[in-house]
Write a protein that holds these residues in place. Structure first.
Motif, mmCIF file in Angstrom:
data_model
loop_
_atom_site.group_PDB
_atom_site.id
_atom_site.type_symbol
_atom_site.label_atom_id
_atom_site.label_comp_id
_atom_site.label_asym_id
_atom_site.label_seq_id
_atom_site.Cartn_x
_atom_site.Cartn_y
_atom_site.Cartn_z
ATOM 1 N N UNK A 279 0.849 -1.193 0.000
ATOM 2 C CA UNK A 279 0.000 0.000 0.000
ATOM 3 C C UNK A 279 0.886 1.245 0.000
ATOM 4 N N UNK A 280 2.039 1.165 0.596
ATOM 5 C CA UNK A 280 2.990 2.285 0.588
ATOM 6 C C UNK A 280 3.353 2.616 -0.839
ATOM 7 N N UNK A 281 3.330 3.895 -1.263
ATOM 8 C CA UNK A 281 3.114 5.049 -0.420
ATOM 9 C C UNK A 281 1.799 5.779 -0.804
ATOM 10 N N UNK A 282 0.780 4.961 -1.109
ATOM 11 C CA UNK A 282 -0.534 5.518 -1.466
ATOM 12 C C UNK A 282 -1.157 6.212 -0.250
ATOM 13 N N UNK A 283 -2.065 7.149 -0.510
ATOM 14 C CA UNK A 283 -2.823 7.764 0.579
ATOM 15 C C UNK A 283 -3.874 6.787 1.106
ATOM 16 N N UNK A 284 -4.328 6.910 2.325
ATOM 17 C CA UNK A 284 -3.796 7.791 3.358
ATOM 18 C C UNK A 284 -2.427 7.309 3.840
ATOM 19 N N UNK A 285 -1.493 8.243 3.923
ATOM 20 C CA UNK A 285 -0.138 7.853 4.348
ATOM 21 C C UNK A 285 -0.115 7.912 5.867
ATOM 22 N N UNK A 286 -0.108 6.745 6.450
ATOM 23 C CA UNK A 286 -0.243 6.652 7.903
ATOM 24 C C UNK A 286 0.683 5.542 8.387
ATOM 25 N N UNK A 287 2.003 5.764 8.211
ATOM 26 C CA UNK A 287 2.950 4.690 8.528
ATOM 27 C C UNK A 287 2.981 4.365 10.022
ATOM 28 N N UNK A 288 3.575 3.238 10.322
ATOM 29 C CA UNK A 288 3.692 2.799 11.712
ATOM 30 C C UNK A 288 4.444 3.855 12.533
ATOM 31 N N UNK A 289 4.086 3.916 13.814
ATOM 32 C CA UNK A 289 4.664 4.913 14.717
ATOM 33 C C UNK A 289 6.195 4.933 14.658
#
Ligand code: NG6
Ligand code: CA
Length: 518
Positions: A279-289
């Motif tokens: 899925x990276x780096x498609x939106x929503x970009x919400x990577x792991x902390x």
């Protein structure tokens, strides 16, 4: 899927031409059967990775992969958006030949029909175990909007030659936000069924539009329907709470399932083919902390680091299992880059000197070069001499190229646009395609022949004010000399009418009346 059931009555002339072109495939006495993994990124542009020009973000694992393999500078995806690019890659047919292959909703019916012979069927025929993990985006089920999300979603990738599938139905910004493993939602509880609708909301359910106070990531355009994990999406969904993904864990989950697939198949002794679609780096970009704030370029840059981490994990796994020499790793992307793709994630503000499109014009959605000229790396340790290749190539050719490696002669009608360039992909030859056809989001085409790129006059907006991307639609023909003007700055169509005519004729002959047919 079934060998003899591919329907191809409408392409007789073309089929014979392709068969003539690929006639060596069935006679390969020295067929080789290395494992093959496609690491297929989403929206990663030609300038996004450290090993390509213009990058300000260090993607060290990808760089090592490139150092150990062949890096392509003029290789293209089949289209400038996801669904058609994936369609072309898996079927070996340009998506612009087929209606209904545009960006798919999460409740779209499966676009590739089970009778179709896919690249996964081909690997399976050669004795491989086959799997797909990650972003699917090619529809599921027989009828749009009629999937049984709480039972068996069928047909699914397992009907297209994949023995194993662990997928998201469409994209992370489209509902349903659940994982589907071999046709069944993962972690679903019977007392909280999933419901999906792309036309209307479920009464009483909050949306990004009406309840922005519930959001942790706000849309910049679109993406204002159902809210899942504090992010509003495209489409409406309700229920399935125990099955919902946490966006921050998507890459971890994809990589964990990919590693497990490799380990399992390795112990079974068969060669394996894995289509690993991040899925990276498609939106929503919400990577792991653990990646948040690490790139200095906001969530888009952090997602690139997360992608790179995943590549490292796959490399580590191959090394640990002693599979480096016997596995071809192909790394690429479905289309070019976009910065603001619909969420206020500060990607524009924090871009700095990072240039996702490298030195090319346009981006995702566009017929200019950055739309489809994507990173491509082939690594096959001790078989491919590391280096860089400028051969003109297309992902649509992976099908026929791997068929040639495997010594498979394709059934009649299969992979009609795919050509065998196995020697170019593995660096034995520097000769690529004579031509390449690009497709933008409006299904308008462009053609490159040698140094010349031609984009015929076409209807459609010139510019997307949401994403700030030029689509390359114009009321006039456009001609560029990519060697002298790689940025496609100067339209020289009027100076070279003869070349315009030649490329127009070439494009017509490739299209050959077979454009957006059923
Ligand atoms: C667009 C979405 C975009 C992205 C794209 C598909 C809006 C306003 N934009 O319609 O965010 O999801 O579709 O991207 O909804 S792709 O890489 O999967 O083709
Ligand atoms: Ca994409």
């Amino acid at each position: 899927m079934k060998r003899n059931t591919v329907k191809f009555a409408i392409y007789p002339l073309f089929v014979s031409a392709v068969l003539a072109g690929c006639s060596g495939a069935g006679k390969n006495a020295e067929a080789q059967k290395p494992n093959v993994v496609f690491i297929y990124a989403d929206d990663i542009g030609i300038g996004d990775l450290g090993c390509y020009d213009g990058s300000a973000i260090e993607t060290a694992n990808v760089s090592r992969l490139a150092d150990e393999g062949l890096r392509f500078t003029n290789a293209h995806s089949g289209a400038a958006t996801s669904t058609p690019a994936r369609y072309a890659m898996l079927t070996g047919e340009y998506a612009w030949r087929k209606k209904g292959t545009g960006i798919a909703n999460g409740d779209a019916a499966m676009i590739i029909k089970p009778e179709r012979y896919t690249i996964a069927d081909m690997f399976r025929e050669a004795g491989y175990s086959t799997g797909v993990v990650g972003k699917w985006h090619l529809g599921l089920g027989d009828v749009s909007g009629q999937q049984d999300w709480n039972g068996m979603v069928t047909p699914n990738p397992n009907d297209l030659g994949f023995d194993y599938s662990y997928i998201m139905a469409a994209t992370a910004d489209r509902v349903p936000c659940i994982w589907i493993e071999n046709g069944r939602a993962v972690g679903l509880s019977a007392d909280d069924p999933v419901q999906v609708n792309y036309r209307q909301n479920f009464p009483g359910e909050p949306t990004g539009k009406d309840n922005p106070e519930l959001l942790r990531m706000h849309p910049s355009h679109g993406h204002d329907q159902s809210i899942v994990n504090g992010i509003s999406r495209i489409g409406y969904m309700k229920g399935g709470k125990s099955a919902l993904w946490r966006d921050q864990d998507i890459q971890d989950s994809i990589i964990a399932h990919a590693v497990r697939f490799i380990e399992d198949k390795n112990s079974s002794g068969n060669p394996w083919f894995l289509y690993l679609a991040t899925n990276d780096i498609h939106v929503p970009r919400d990577p792991h902390e653990r990646f948040v704030g690490k790139s200095g370029h906001g969530p888009r840059g952090d997602a690139l680091l997360e992608f790179d981490w995943g590549v490292g994990k796959i490399m580590e796994t191959l090394e640990r299992l002693g599979l480096d020499d016997n596995t071809i790793v192909v790394l690429s992307s479905d289309n070019g880059p976009v910065v603001d793709d619909g969420y206020k994630d500060n990607a524009v503000e924090l871009l700095g000197d990072h240039k996702p499109s490298g030195s090319y014009r346009g981006g995702k959605y566009s017929n200019y070069e950055a739309g489809t000229r994507v990173p491509v790396i082939f690594r096959w340790k001790n078989h491919i001499t590391p280096g860089v290749s400028g051969a003109l190539l297309s992902q649509v050719d992976w099908f026929a190229s791997f068929a040639s490696m495997l010594g498979i002669s394709l059934p009649e009608g299969a992979a009609p646009d795919s050509q065998n360039y196995f020697d170019a992909w593995t660096g034995k030859s520097s000769k690529g395609r004579d031509y390449y056809v690009s497709q933008n989001i409006h299904n308008n085409l462009g053609i490159t022949v040698g140094d010349w790129k031609f984009i015929p006059a076409a209807k459609g907006p010139e510019f997307d004010y949401n994403t700030s991307i030029e689509f390359a639609n114009s009321g006039s023909d456009q001609l560029f000399n990519l060697k002298e003007d790689p940025f496609e700055k100067e339209n020289i169509a009027e100076q070279y009418p003869d070349i315009v005519l030649r490329l127009k004729e070439k494009l017509d002959s490739v299209v050959d009346g077979r454009y957006l047919l059923e």
